[in-house]
Design a protein around this motif. Structure first.
Motif, PDB file in Angstrom:
ATOM      1  N   ASP A  26      -6.201 -18.016   3.312  1.00 24.49           N
ATOM      2  CA  ASP A  26      -6.136 -16.722   4.005  1.00 24.49           C
ATOM      3  C   ASP A  26      -7.488 -16.360   4.617  1.00 24.49           C
ATOM      4  OD1 ASP A  26      -3.468 -16.389   3.052  1.00 24.49           O
ATOM      5  OD2 ASP A  26      -4.260 -15.715   1.133  1.00 24.49           O
ATOM      6  N   ILE A  27      -8.558 -16.588   3.861  1.00 28.74           N
ATOM      7  CA  ILE A  27      -9.904 -16.291   4.359  1.00 28.74           C
ATOM      8  C   ILE A  27     -10.200 -17.163   5.582  1.00 28.74           C
ATOM      9  CG2 ILE A  27     -12.385 -16.305   3.806  1.00 28.74           C
ATOM     10  CD1 ILE A  27     -10.827 -14.123   2.262  1.00 28.74           C
ATOM     11  N   ALA A  28      -9.845 -18.449   5.482  1.00 29.60           N
ATOM     12  CA  ALA A  28     -10.070 -19.375   6.599  1.00 29.60           C
ATOM     13  C   ALA A  28      -9.301 -18.915   7.829  1.00 29.60           C
ATOM     14  CB  ALA A  28      -9.645 -20.782   6.196  1.00 29.60           C
ATOM     15  N   PHE A  29      -8.056 -18.510   7.626  1.00 28.38           N
ATOM     16  CA  PHE A  29      -7.198 -18.048   8.723  1.00 28.38           C
ATOM     17  C   PHE A  29      -7.794 -16.809   9.393  1.00 28.38           C
ATOM     18  CE2 PHE A  29      -3.852 -14.981   9.892  1.00 28.38           C
ATOM     19  CZ  PHE A  29      -3.195 -15.680  10.906  1.00 28.38           C
ATOM     20  N   PHE A  72     -23.379  -3.840  -3.500  1.00 24.46           N
ATOM     21  CA  PHE A  72     -22.657  -3.067  -2.480  1.00 24.46           C
ATOM     22  C   PHE A  72     -21.243  -2.777  -2.995  1.00 24.46           C
ATOM     23  CE2 PHE A  72     -20.281  -2.320   1.421  1.00 24.46           C
ATOM     24  CZ  PHE A  72     -21.145  -1.482   2.108  1.00 24.46           C
ATOM     25  N   LYS A  73     -20.806  -1.523  -2.866  1.00 25.22           N
ATOM     26  CA  LYS A  73     -19.494  -1.125  -3.389  1.00 25.22           C
ATOM     27  C   LYS A  73     -18.371  -1.773  -2.573  1.00 25.22           C
ATOM     28  CE  LYS A  73     -17.431   3.139  -5.196  1.00 25.22           C
ATOM     29  NZ  LYS A  73     -16.074   2.985  -4.751  1.00 25.22           N
ATOM     30  N   MET A  74     -17.441  -2.366  -3.282  1.00 23.91           N
ATOM     31  CA  MET A  74     -16.309  -3.015  -2.636  1.00 23.91           C
ATOM     32  C   MET A  74     -15.463  -1.977  -1.896  1.00 23.91           C
ATOM     33  SD  MET A  74     -13.589  -5.563  -4.520  1.00 23.91           S
ATOM     34  CE  MET A  74     -14.712  -6.768  -5.160  1.00 23.91           C
ATOM     35  N   PRO A  75     -15.119  -2.248  -0.625  1.00 29.10           N
ATOM     36  CA  PRO A  75     -14.333  -1.247   0.109  1.00 29.10           C
ATOM     37  C   PRO A  75     -12.907  -1.146  -0.443  1.00 29.10           C
ATOM     38  CG  PRO A  75     -14.550  -3.250   1.405  1.00 29.10           C
ATOM     39  CD  PRO A  75     -15.385  -3.438   0.185  1.00 29.10           C
ATOM     40  N   PRO A  76     -12.290   0.043  -0.329  1.00 28.17           N
ATOM     41  CA  PRO A  76     -10.895   0.166  -0.771  1.00 28.17           C
ATOM     42  C   PRO A  76      -9.966  -0.520   0.243  1.00 28.17           C
ATOM     43  CG  PRO A  76     -11.648   2.226   0.207  1.00 28.17           C
ATOM     44  CD  PRO A  76     -12.834   1.308   0.184  1.00 28.17           C
ATOM     45  N   PHE A  77      -8.743  -0.761  -0.175  1.00 27.55           N
ATOM     46  CA  PHE A  77      -7.753  -1.425   0.679  1.00 27.55           C
ATOM     47  C   PHE A  77      -7.638  -0.737   2.043  1.00 27.55           C
ATOM     48  CE2 PHE A  77      -3.416  -1.709   2.308  1.00 27.55           C
ATOM     49  CZ  PHE A  77      -3.252  -3.092   2.410  1.00 27.55           C
ATOM     50  N   ASP A  78      -7.597   0.603   2.029  1.00 23.99           N
ATOM     51  CA  ASP A  78      -7.412   1.366   3.278  1.00 23.99           C
ATOM     52  C   ASP A  78      -8.520   1.138   4.302  1.00 23.99           C
ATOM     53  OD1 ASP A  78      -5.123   2.376   2.221  1.00 23.99           O
ATOM     54  OD2 ASP A  78      -6.000   4.295   1.585  1.00 23.99           O
ATOM     55  N   ALA A  79      -9.709   0.754   3.827  1.00 25.77           N
ATOM     56  CA  ALA A  79     -10.853   0.565   4.729  1.00 25.77           C
ATOM     57  C   ALA A  79     -10.878  -0.841   5.358  1.00 25.77           C
ATOM     58  CB  ALA A  79     -12.156   0.820   3.981  1.00 25.77           C
ATOM     59  N   LEU A  80      -9.985  -1.715   4.919  1.00 28.20           N
ATOM     60  CA  LEU A  80      -9.979  -3.094   5.439  1.00 28.20           C
ATOM     61  C   LEU A  80      -9.423  -3.152   6.855  1.00 28.20           C
ATOM     62  CD1 LEU A  80      -8.576  -4.979   2.297  1.00 28.20           C
ATOM     63  CD2 LEU A  80     -10.956  -4.819   2.995  1.00 28.20           C
ATOM     64  N   PRO A  81      -9.828  -4.167   7.630  1.00 24.95           N
ATOM     65  CA  PRO A  81      -9.255  -4.338   8.971  1.00 24.95           C
ATOM     66  C   PRO A  81      -7.741  -4.557   8.895  1.00 24.95           C
ATOM     67  CG  PRO A  81     -11.196  -5.726   8.681  1.00 24.95           C
ATOM     68  CD  PRO A  81     -10.850  -5.165   7.340  1.00 24.95           C
ATOM     69  N   GLU A  82      -7.026  -4.138   9.952  1.00 29.70           N
ATOM     70  CA  GLU A  82      -5.553  -4.225   9.976  1.00 29.70           C
ATOM     71  C   GLU A  82      -5.050  -5.644   9.709  1.00 29.70           C
ATOM     72  OE1 GLU A  82      -3.038  -1.981   9.908  1.00 29.70           O
ATOM     73  OE2 GLU A  82      -4.729  -0.604   9.665  1.00 29.70           O
ATOM     74  N   LYS A  83      -5.690  -6.620  10.367  1.00 24.47           N
ATOM     75  CA  LYS A  83      -5.236  -8.007  10.211  1.00 24.47           C
ATOM     76  C   LYS A  83      -5.342  -8.467   8.764  1.00 24.47           C
ATOM     77  CE  LYS A  83      -5.559 -10.275  14.674  1.00 24.47           C
ATOM     78  NZ  LYS A  83      -6.239 -11.228  15.522  1.00 24.47           N
ATOM     79  N   THR A  84      -6.401  -8.018   8.079  1.00 23.76           N
ATOM     80  CA  THR A  84      -6.599  -8.382   6.673  1.00 23.76           C
ATOM     81  C   THR A  84      -5.533  -7.738   5.811  1.00 23.76           C
ATOM     82  OG1 THR A  84      -8.970  -8.575   7.096  1.00 23.76           O
ATOM     83  CG2 THR A  84      -8.303  -8.415   4.787  1.00 23.76           C
ATOM     84  N   GLU A  86      -2.547  -6.930   6.762  1.00 20.79           N
ATOM     85  CA  GLU A  86      -1.299  -7.655   7.062  1.00 20.79           C
ATOM     86  C   GLU A  86      -1.244  -8.965   6.267  1.00 20.79           C
ATOM     87  OE1 GLU A  86      -1.234  -8.130  11.319  1.00 20.79           O
ATOM     88  OE2 GLU A  86      -1.125  -5.957  11.633  1.00 20.79           O
ATOM     89  N   ARG A  87      -2.404  -9.643   6.202  1.00 21.99           N
ATOM     90  CA  ARG A  87      -2.447 -10.931   5.497  1.00 21.99           C
ATOM     91  C   ARG A  87      -2.262 -10.735   3.984  1.00 21.99           C
ATOM     92  NH1 ARG A  87      -1.747 -16.257   7.272  1.00 21.99           N
ATOM     93  NH2 ARG A  87      -2.359 -17.558   5.535  1.00 21.99           N
ATOM     94  N   ILE A  88      -2.809  -9.639   3.457  1.00 23.52           N
ATOM     95  CA  ILE A  88      -2.644  -9.332   2.027  1.00 23.52           C
ATOM     96  C   ILE A  88      -1.154  -9.096   1.732  1.00 23.52           C
ATOM     97  CG2 ILE A  88      -3.148  -7.629   0.202  1.00 23.52           C
ATOM     98  CD1 ILE A  88      -5.963  -7.305   1.579  1.00 23.52           C
ATOM     99  N   ALA A  89      -0.498  -8.340   2.639  1.00 21.63           N
ATOM    100  CA  ALA A  89       0.940  -8.073   2.477  1.00 21.63           C
ATOM    101  C   ALA A  89       1.736  -9.376   2.559  1.00 21.63           C
ATOM    102  CB  ALA A  89       1.405  -7.097   3.559  1.00 21.63           C
ATOM    103  N   PHE A  90       1.344 -10.230   3.495  1.00 21.77           N
ATOM    104  CA  PHE A  90       2.002 -11.535   3.666  1.00 21.77           C
ATOM    105  C   PHE A  90       1.860 -12.378   2.398  1.00 21.77           C
ATOM    106  CE2 PHE A  90       1.046 -16.045   4.522  1.00 21.77           C
ATOM    107  CZ  PHE A  90       2.257 -16.475   5.062  1.00 21.77           C
TER     108      PHE A  90
END
Length: 198
Positions: A26-29, A72-84, A86-90
């Motif tokens: 997923d990271i590579a994609f 550095f504080k890990m960002p919450p899910f809502d702050a992630l880019p849309e494509k990311t 989508e990939r998490i949901a996938f």
């Protein structure tokens, strides 16, 4: 890039992948890089370009200097880019990625059976597991493949230490030792044996 920083970066990436349920594929994609580059970095065996590190950081909506900072504080899910997102949901829908060639060989199960022979706290190198895979199952596999599986699929039982193998005979980068942090549960071992047909 300095090895220590790269290893820290790999540890941070592992944490983010666990948190959001992403895999190396997923990271590579998302970062548009070769999967082997991600695998080698996570196994702490390969070098990597700064622009690739930046691309990986941006997968999580961060800049390299933010992502590479362990405090550095890990960002919450809502702050992630849309494509990311989508990939998490996938990935959640699809479940873990199975590589057909390796899946047929039941490599994780075979490694699990070998790990069951180690005591909690015992240290070993990926090359030891490679030797045992061949001796026990006539399975030929690279040390980097075994290392990758130990740090990704089997990290509930295995920890990659900071201790390096010191062998003056071989040139190049020295491999890290792994340590068994939790004994393989009897149920997990039984399931592995059943799949392998032992």
């Amino acid at each position: 890039m300095h090895r220590k920083l790269l290893d820290e970066y790999a540890d941070i990436l592992n944490r983010y992948m666990k948190k959001f349920g992403l895999e190396p594929l997923d990271i590579a994609f998302l970062a548009k890089v070769n999967r082997k580059t991600i695998d080698a970095m996570l196994a702490k065996t390969g070098g990597i370009e700064l622009d690739t590190l930046e691309a990986i950081s941006q997968v999580l909506g961060l800049r390299y200097f933010q992502f590479g900072d362990p405090n550095f504080k890990m960002p919450p899910f809502d702050a992630l880019p849309e494509k990311t997102k989508e990939r998490i949901a996938f990935r959640k829908k699809e479940g873990p990625h199975n590589e057909t060639t390796y899946d047929q060989r039941l490599l994780n199960e075979k490694i699990t059976m070998i790990l069951a022979g180690y005591d909690k706290g015992e240290e070993f190198l990926s090359k030891h597991v490679v030797t045992q895979l061949f001796e026990t199952f006539k399975e030929k596999v690279s040390t980097s493949e075994v290392g990758r599986r130990l740090v990704s699929s089997l990290n509930a039982y295995v920890l990659q230490t900071k201790k390096k193998y010191k062998d003056n005979k071989s040139k190049g980068r020295k491999p890290y030792y792994f340590r068994l942090i939790k004994k393989i549960p009897a149920q997990v071992l039984a399931e592995a044996k059943e799949k392998v047909g032992e």
